[in-house]
Motif scaffolding. Structure first.
Motif, PDB file in Angstrom:
ATOM      1  N   MET A  38       0.850  -1.200   0.000  1.00 29.89           N
ATOM      2  CA  MET A  38       0.000   0.000   0.000  1.00 29.89           C
ATOM      3  C   MET A  38       0.885   1.248   0.000  1.00 29.89           C
ATOM      4  O   MET A  38       1.785   1.387   0.821  1.00 29.89           O
ATOM      5  CB  MET A  38      -0.912   0.002   1.230  1.00 29.89           C
ATOM      6  CG  MET A  38      -1.828   1.232   1.305  1.00 29.89           C
ATOM      7  SD  MET A  38      -2.829   1.231   2.816  1.00 29.89           S
ATOM      8  CE  MET A  38      -3.857  -0.209   2.535  1.00 29.89           C
ATOM      9  N   PHE A  55       2.113   4.828   0.778  1.00 29.32           N
ATOM     10  CA  PHE A  55       1.879   5.733   1.901  1.00 29.32           C
ATOM     11  C   PHE A  55       1.761   7.147   1.370  1.00 29.32           C
ATOM     12  O   PHE A  55       2.706   7.701   0.817  1.00 29.32           O
ATOM     13  CB  PHE A  55       3.015   5.630   2.916  1.00 29.32           C
ATOM     14  CG  PHE A  55       2.609   6.023   4.295  1.00 29.32           C
ATOM     15  CD1 PHE A  55       2.969   7.246   4.828  1.00 29.32           C
ATOM     16  CD2 PHE A  55       1.828   5.169   5.052  1.00 29.32           C
ATOM     17  CE1 PHE A  55       2.578   7.608   6.106  1.00 29.32           C
ATOM     18  CE2 PHE A  55       1.446   5.525   6.332  1.00 29.32           C
ATOM     19  CZ  PHE A  55       1.824   6.746   6.860  1.00 29.32           C
ATOM     20  N   THR A  84      -3.154  11.251   1.623  1.00 27.00           N
ATOM     21  CA  THR A  84      -4.526  10.760   1.756  1.00 27.00           C
ATOM     22  C   THR A  84      -4.629   9.749   2.893  1.00 27.00           C
ATOM     23  O   THR A  84      -5.535   9.822   3.736  1.00 27.00           O
ATOM     24  CB  THR A  84      -4.989  10.107   0.439  1.00 27.00           C
ATOM     25  OG1 THR A  84      -4.990  11.083  -0.606  1.00 27.00           O
ATOM     26  CG2 THR A  84      -6.380   9.518   0.578  1.00 27.00           C
ATOM     27  N   LEU A  85      -3.693   8.825   2.930  1.00 27.62           N
ATOM     28  CA  LEU A  85      -3.705   7.793   3.965  1.00 27.62           C
ATOM     29  C   LEU A  85      -3.444   8.394   5.347  1.00 27.62           C
ATOM     30  O   LEU A  85      -4.054   7.977   6.337  1.00 27.62           O
ATOM     31  CB  LEU A  85      -2.666   6.720   3.643  1.00 27.62           C
ATOM     32  CG  LEU A  85      -2.680   5.468   4.521  1.00 27.62           C
ATOM     33  CD1 LEU A  85      -4.039   4.792   4.477  1.00 27.62           C
ATOM     34  CD2 LEU A  85      -1.588   4.500   4.076  1.00 27.62           C
ATOM     35  N   TYR A  93     -10.460   7.595   0.354  1.00 28.85           N
ATOM     36  CA  TYR A  93      -9.238   6.872  -0.008  1.00 28.85           C
ATOM     37  C   TYR A  93      -9.094   6.755  -1.524  1.00 28.85           C
ATOM     38  O   TYR A  93      -8.040   7.055  -2.090  1.00 28.85           O
ATOM     39  CB  TYR A  93      -9.226   5.478   0.620  1.00 28.85           C
ATOM     40  CG  TYR A  93      -8.044   4.649   0.183  1.00 28.85           C
ATOM     41  CD1 TYR A  93      -6.769   4.922   0.677  1.00 28.85           C
ATOM     42  CD2 TYR A  93      -8.189   3.623  -0.738  1.00 28.85           C
ATOM     43  CE1 TYR A  93      -5.670   4.177   0.272  1.00 28.85           C
ATOM     44  CE2 TYR A  93      -7.100   2.870  -1.152  1.00 28.85           C
ATOM     45  CZ  TYR A  93      -5.847   3.155  -0.649  1.00 28.85           C
ATOM     46  OH  TYR A  93      -4.760   2.427  -1.066  1.00 28.85           O
ATOM     47  N   ASN A 121      -6.610   9.835  -3.557  1.00 32.96           N
ATOM     48  CA  ASN A 121      -5.354   9.501  -4.233  1.00 32.96           C
ATOM     49  C   ASN A 121      -5.303  10.077  -5.643  1.00 32.96           C
ATOM     50  O   ASN A 121      -4.244  10.472  -6.122  1.00 32.96           O
ATOM     51  CB  ASN A 121      -5.167   7.978  -4.272  1.00 32.96           C
ATOM     52  CG  ASN A 121      -4.692   7.427  -2.943  1.00 32.96           C
ATOM     53  OD1 ASN A 121      -3.795   7.976  -2.321  1.00 32.96           O
ATOM     54  ND2 ASN A 121      -5.305   6.345  -2.493  1.00 32.96           N
TER      55      ASN A 121
END
Length: 221
Positions: free
Chosen positions: A1, A3, A6-7, A67, A71
């Motif tokens: 995933m 980083f 957004t995260l 999410y 992105n």
């Protein structure tokens, strides 16, 4: 995933929301309550209310949506401004969207002590609609089953949010959805008016029949 910013925003929002569920007083101090904001000058609630949520379902819906579309917008801003300035722009875009989306509700409910709202609806909605301007023909799926091109679902959503914002009655700040969406659209178009032309060209050439695999025999094709 990967980083991303957004995260980071999602993780922070999850942590503050969870803390609020365990500490109701924290929720009460950060709720978007126009009456208290006006009476006490508690303008920080415009922003802090965007980082708390009613329950897990409310949080999951907003953050799951953010999410995927966050992105897209983050990547675009990094491309448009370079990574460092792009990151700053994306964070400001999200935070300002939360604030701007609540201003109409504040003006409408500032003398109503019983009105309260919370959640990242304004920021999430702004992000979704910014993404729609960038990629209008990309499918958006509801519950992974019912899918429509982004611009069609966007039009339907705006109409619904505007209508429910006028009628109310369900304790959801639909105005925040509507004005957040408008803010997201305006920002992307102001950054580059070419985005509006790109959006129009794609929408103008869209054919529903082709998307559905139908022959061009209908008057709508």
């Amino acid at each position: 995933m990967e980083f991303s910013v957004t995260l980071i925003i999602i993780i922070f929002t999850c942590l503050t929301s969870y803390y609020g569920w365990k500490n109701p007083e924290f929720i009460n101090k950060n709720l978007f309550t126009p009456y208290i904001i006006k009476a006490d000058g508690a303008y920080g609630r415009f922003l802090t209310s965007g980082f708390i949520h009613k329950d897990g379902t409310h949080l999951l819906f907003n953050m799951f949506t953010f999410y995927f579309f966050g992105n897209v917008v983050e990547s675009y801003l990094n491309y448009a401004f370079g990574q460092e300035l792009g990151i700053v722009t994306f964070v400001l875009f999200y935070l300002i969207a939360i604030i701007i989306a609540d201003i109409p509700t504040y003006l409408k409910e500032q003398d109503n002590p019983s009105y309260h709202a919370l959640g990242a609806s304004g920021g999430t909605s702004a992000t979704v609609f910014a993404s729609i301007i960038l990629m209008p023909l990309s499918d958006i799926c509801i519950f992974g089953i019912f899918c429509l091109p982004g611009f069609i679902l966007g039009i339907l959503f705006l109409a619904y949010a505007f209508y429910k914002g006028r009628t109310g009655g369900d304790n959801i700040n639909h105005d925040a959805h509507f004005y957040g969406a408008v803010f997201g659209i305006l920002v992307i178009v102001l950054i580059s008016p070419e985005n509006a032309l790109h959006f129009w060209e794609q929408v103008k050439n869209f054919r529903l029949c082709s998307r559905l695999g139908l022959k061009n025999q209908s008057s709508i094709c």
